[in-house]
Design an enzyme around this catalytic site. Structure first.
Site: not given
Length: 236
Positions: A48, A76, A90, A183
């Protein structure tokens, strides 16, 4: 250096760059170095715009390996704000709802995280590249359409609580399979805590064997490229 034969390059995608924007920049730099010769360039795993970190880019014949590279385990580090949600899960969209957080303890966080390890089902975000009747979900969502996506199976190998700043924020490290939306994981963790949550920061630190320490930035790649002897034809 022969980019037509195929090269696999790891980049640290900058904040607010789209994945396609980084691919276009790399393609343009290589093409310019090759005297304007067109070259196929693709990426293995979208990030993203508001995320940073490892993005693997393939050139020439190495683009045939994209599916293989996408299947690599990903890691992550994510920062979640508790007690508030956004439509995109987000910071792309403003907060649309707030929830109580006074009841959340560190022990509750650790117990909630355990629920998301192993094989799980996850509903992707409406603001995602998933297709609905041939159209991208985010295109429909941005037009105000209701987007109903089906839950998909995925695997989360490990979730570690890295920092716990209650009642507002936690930071987690996640090792997971391809297709995992961090997310959406933030959304689900918020719900598991009897509250809400959304991402405020996301960094991908590993894709398969590629880690951030071994990545180019767009600037360092351009400098490195100028020092290479670049072939403009495939080898005979």
């Amino acid at each position: 250096m022969n980019f037509l034969s195929g090269q696999i390059l790891a980049f640290d995608k900058p904040y607010e760059w789209t994945s396609f924007g980084l691919v276009a920049k790399v393609r343009w730099l290589i093409s310019r170095r090759m005297g304007g010769r067109k070259i196929k360039v693709g990426h293995a795993g979208t990030l993203d715009p508001l995320a940073t970190g490892v993005m693997v880019i393939c050139t020439g014949k190495a683009t045939k390996r994209i599916e293989e590279l996408q299947s690599g385990v990903k890691e992550y580090v994510a920062t979640l704000r508790l007690g508030a949600t956004t439509p995109s899960f987000d910071l792309e969209h403003p907060i649309d709802a707030t929830y109580p957080t006074d009841h959340i303890t560190e022990e509750a966080v650790r117990e909630a995280l355990k629920r998301f390890t192993g094989e799980i089902m996850q509903v992707p975000p409406a603001f995602s590249a998933c297709k609905v009747e041939g159209k991208r979900a985010y295109d429909l969502a941005r037009k105000g359409r209701d987007v109903a996506l089906k839950a998909k199976p995925l695997r989360i190998d490990e979730i570690e609580l890295v920092a716990c700043h209650l009642p507002e924020e936690i930071r987690i490290r996640v090792i997971c399979s391809k297709g995992t939306y961090i997310r959406a994981l933030a959304r689900d963790i918020g719900q598991a805590l009897g509250s809400g949550a959304h991402l405020t920061a996301l960094r991908r630190t590993r894709v398969g064997e590629y880690v951030t320490d071994n990545c180019f930035t767009p600037e360092s790649f351009e400098q490195w490229l100028e020092q290479q002897t670049v072939e403009t034809e495939l080898p005979a």
